[in-house]
Design a protein around this motif. Structure first.
Motif, mmCIF file in Angstrom:
data_model
loop_
_atom_site.group_PDB
_atom_site.id
_atom_site.type_symbol
_atom_site.label_atom_id
_atom_site.label_comp_id
_atom_site.label_asym_id
_atom_site.label_seq_id
_atom_site.Cartn_x
_atom_site.Cartn_y
_atom_site.Cartn_z
ATOM 1 N N VAL A 1 0.847 -1.187 0.000
ATOM 2 C CA VAL A 1 0.000 0.000 0.000
ATOM 3 C C VAL A 1 0.886 1.242 0.000
ATOM 4 N N PRO A 2 0.400 2.352 -0.558
ATOM 5 C CA PRO A 2 1.123 3.616 -0.405
ATOM 6 C C PRO A 2 0.966 4.116 1.023
ATOM 7 N N ALA A 3 2.050 4.544 1.606
ATOM 8 C CA ALA A 3 2.017 5.022 2.994
ATOM 9 C C ALA A 3 3.197 5.942 3.232
ATOM 10 N N GLN A 4 3.224 6.508 4.418
ATOM 11 C CA GLN A 4 4.329 7.372 4.822
ATOM 12 C C GLN A 4 4.752 6.981 6.229
ATOM 13 N N VAL A 5 6.028 6.689 6.396
ATOM 14 C CA VAL A 5 6.574 6.276 7.691
ATOM 15 C C VAL A 5 7.747 7.190 8.031
ATOM 16 N N ALA A 6 7.665 7.859 9.149
ATOM 17 C CA ALA A 6 8.721 8.788 9.591
ATOM 18 C C ALA A 6 9.046 9.791 8.490
ATOM 19 N N GLY A 7 8.018 10.242 7.789
ATOM 20 C CA GLY A 7 8.204 11.233 6.740
ATOM 21 C C GLY A 7 8.657 10.663 5.410
ATOM 22 N N ILE A 8 8.826 9.348 5.301
ATOM 23 C CA ILE A 8 9.308 8.720 4.075
ATOM 24 C C ILE A 8 8.127 8.087 3.352
ATOM 25 N N ALA A 9 7.772 8.643 2.206
ATOM 26 C CA ALA A 9 6.665 8.123 1.418
ATOM 27 C C ALA A 9 7.158 7.008 0.503
ATOM 28 N N GLY A 10 6.292 6.042 0.260
ATOM 29 C CA GLY A 10 6.649 4.945 -0.629
ATOM 30 C C GLY A 10 5.603 3.857 -0.584
ATOM 31 N N ASP A 11 5.903 2.754 -1.230
ATOM 32 C CA ASP A 11 5.052 1.562 -1.178
ATOM 33 C C ASP A 11 5.553 0.665 -0.051
ATOM 34 N N TYR A 12 4.642 0.284 0.830
ATOM 35 C CA TYR A 12 4.991 -0.507 2.013
ATOM 36 C C TYR A 12 4.217 -1.823 2.002
ATOM 37 N N ILE A 13 4.887 -2.885 2.404
ATOM 38 C CA ILE A 13 4.211 -4.160 2.608
ATOM 39 C C ILE A 13 3.274 -4.024 3.808
ATOM 40 N N LEU A 14 2.022 -4.361 3.622
ATOM 41 C CA LEU A 14 1.052 -4.359 4.720
ATOM 42 C C LEU A 14 1.028 -5.767 5.297
ATOM 43 N N ASP A 15 1.620 -5.952 6.461
ATOM 44 C CA ASP A 15 1.789 -7.305 6.993
ATOM 45 C C ASP A 15 1.252 -7.398 8.415
ATOM 46 N N THR A 16 0.060 -7.994 8.524
ATOM 47 C CA THR A 16 -0.505 -8.239 9.844
ATOM 48 C C THR A 16 0.339 -9.221 10.647
ATOM 49 N N GLY A 17 1.195 -9.987 9.972
ATOM 50 C CA GLY A 17 2.033 -10.971 10.655
ATOM 51 C C GLY A 17 3.362 -10.432 11.138
ATOM 52 N N ALA A 18 3.630 -9.159 10.903
ATOM 53 C CA ALA A 18 4.856 -8.534 11.401
ATOM 54 C C ALA A 18 4.542 -7.809 12.706
ATOM 55 N N ALA A 19 5.299 -8.092 13.738
ATOM 56 C CA ALA A 19 4.999 -7.501 15.044
ATOM 57 C C ALA A 19 5.299 -6.007 15.087
ATOM 58 N N GLN A 20 6.307 -5.554 14.345
ATOM 59 C CA GLN A 20 6.714 -4.153 14.424
ATOM 60 C C GLN A 20 6.907 -3.566 13.036
ATOM 61 N N THR A 21 6.501 -2.322 12.890
ATOM 62 C CA THR A 21 6.678 -1.585 11.642
ATOM 63 C C THR A 21 8.154 -1.277 11.421
ATOM 64 N N ALA A 22 8.575 -1.379 10.154
ATOM 65 C CA ALA A 22 10.000 -1.238 9.859
ATOM 66 C C ALA A 22 10.220 -0.474 8.570
ATOM 67 N N LEU A 23 11.357 0.223 8.516
ATOM 68 C CA LEU A 23 11.852 0.838 7.294
ATOM 69 C C LEU A 23 12.908 -0.065 6.680
ATOM 70 N N HIS A 24 12.898 -0.146 5.353
ATOM 71 C CA HIS A 24 13.954 -0.887 4.670
ATOM 72 C C HIS A 24 15.264 -0.115 4.845
ATOM 73 N N GLU A 25 16.300 -0.820 5.249
ATOM 74 C CA GLU A 25 17.586 -0.186 5.529
ATOM 75 C C GLU A 25 18.082 0.652 4.342
ATOM 76 N N THR A 26 17.941 0.127 3.139
ATOM 77 C CA THR A 26 18.400 0.858 1.957
ATOM 78 C C THR A 26 17.661 2.175 1.800
ATOM 79 N N LYS A 27 16.331 2.143 1.978
ATOM 80 C CA LYS A 27 15.521 3.358 1.849
ATOM 81 C C LYS A 27 15.842 4.346 2.962
ATOM 82 N N ALA A 28 15.984 3.849 4.186
ATOM 83 C CA ALA A 28 16.282 4.735 5.310
ATOM 84 C C ALA A 28 17.626 5.445 5.118
ATOM 85 N N GLN A 29 18.635 4.695 4.690
ATOM 86 C CA GLN A 29 19.948 5.304 4.485
ATOM 87 C C GLN A 29 19.918 6.335 3.366
ATOM 88 N N ALA A 30 19.137 6.066 2.331
ATOM 89 C CA ALA A 30 19.004 7.034 1.240
ATOM 90 C C ALA A 30 18.364 8.333 1.719
#
Length: 259
Positions: A34-63
């Motif tokens: 889904v399109p979403a914004q996490v910590a000000g970073i917009a992009g396409d995010y996996i919507l995963d009810t099976g993931a306990a915690q929300t996460a940023l992809h390391e590559t995207k965060a470093q960029a």
């Protein structure tokens, strides 16, 4: 007397808190994004009810100039906002390599559990509603429990000789139809058993899966390391045969089989 402008009134209405949001999603490679914004970073995010915690992809965060491995930030999905959510930064290549569009991260159950989340796979739509604001939804209600921050429900799998029932993690972002804890399942004759785990590329075949009052046959299955009390995981390829309501505040998963 001059007629008063309606513009300020309309702006005030638009600025009020949102009670629901519905948005188009993509169902690709067994995974919902889904399109979403996490910590000000917009992009396409996996919507995963099976993931306990929300996460940023390391590559995207470093960029984006983020070097921390943990932080807090607002998460916005379709205008529904969770403030100051704890976030982690991790390498998500194993989860995103086969997606046509790179994923910026994962929206997990920690952010979703305050909402009623409706998921339809074809066409792919996701609706987030505040408690008490969701529309009517008919279906079979299953009791939700939590295991290490992940929602679980009762399901069962079987082969020609054995049947295994218990609580399975319901994971809209898992790209394998089924995974079983490797202390409960064996795959005789597997030449590369390491490739049956999430980091691998192979799946075995499972004769039968029972979930939500329906039975699936000859289903792809892999292995996972045991975590918590869950005996396994059900992913997108199984869940796509249903319309789903994750009533997290009410403690129910409502499933509506698609004919």
């Amino acid at each position: 007397m001059a007629r008063p402008s309606l513009l300020p009134f309309l702006l005030l209405l638009a600025a009020g808190p949102a009670h629901a949001a519905e948005l188009a999603c993509r169902f690709e490679a067994g995974t919902i994004t889904v399109p979403a914004q996490v910590a000000g970073i917009a992009g396409d995010y996996i919507l995963d009810t099976g993931a306990a915690q929300t996460a940023l992809h390391e590559t995207k965060a470093q960029a984006e100039g983020i070097v921390a491995i943990a932080l807090t930030g607002d998460v916005s999905v379709g205008g529904m906002v969770v403030r100051a959510a704890p976030l982690k930064v991790q390498d998500l290549d194993v989860r995103t390599w086969n997606l046509p569009t790179p994923a910026a991260g994962v929206i997990g159950a920690d952010v979703l559990r305050g909402f009623v989340v409706d998921v339809t796979y074809a066409p792919c739509r996701v609706r987030l509603s505040a408690p008490g604001r969701a529309p009517r939804f008919a279906g079979r209600a299953l009791n939700l429990a939590w295991d290490l921050g992940r929602p679980t429900v009762e399901a069962a799998v079987s082969d020609d000789a054995h049947r295994l029932s218990g609580r399975f993690v319901i994971a809209t972002g898992a790209n394998a139809p089924v995974r079983l804890a490797d202390d409960l399942a064996q795959i005789p004759g597997a030449l590369r058993p390491d490739e049956l785990y999430p980091e691998g590329v192979f799946l075995a075949r499972l004769p039968q899966v029972e979930f939500g009052g329906a039975v699936g046959r000859d289903v792809g299955a892999g292995l996972m390391k045991p975590e918590g009390e869950a005996v396994g995981l059900l992913g997108g390829a199984v869940l796509a045969h249903f319309r789903l309501r994750f009533d997290f505040p009410g403690g129910k998963l409502v499933v509506q089989p698609i004919p």
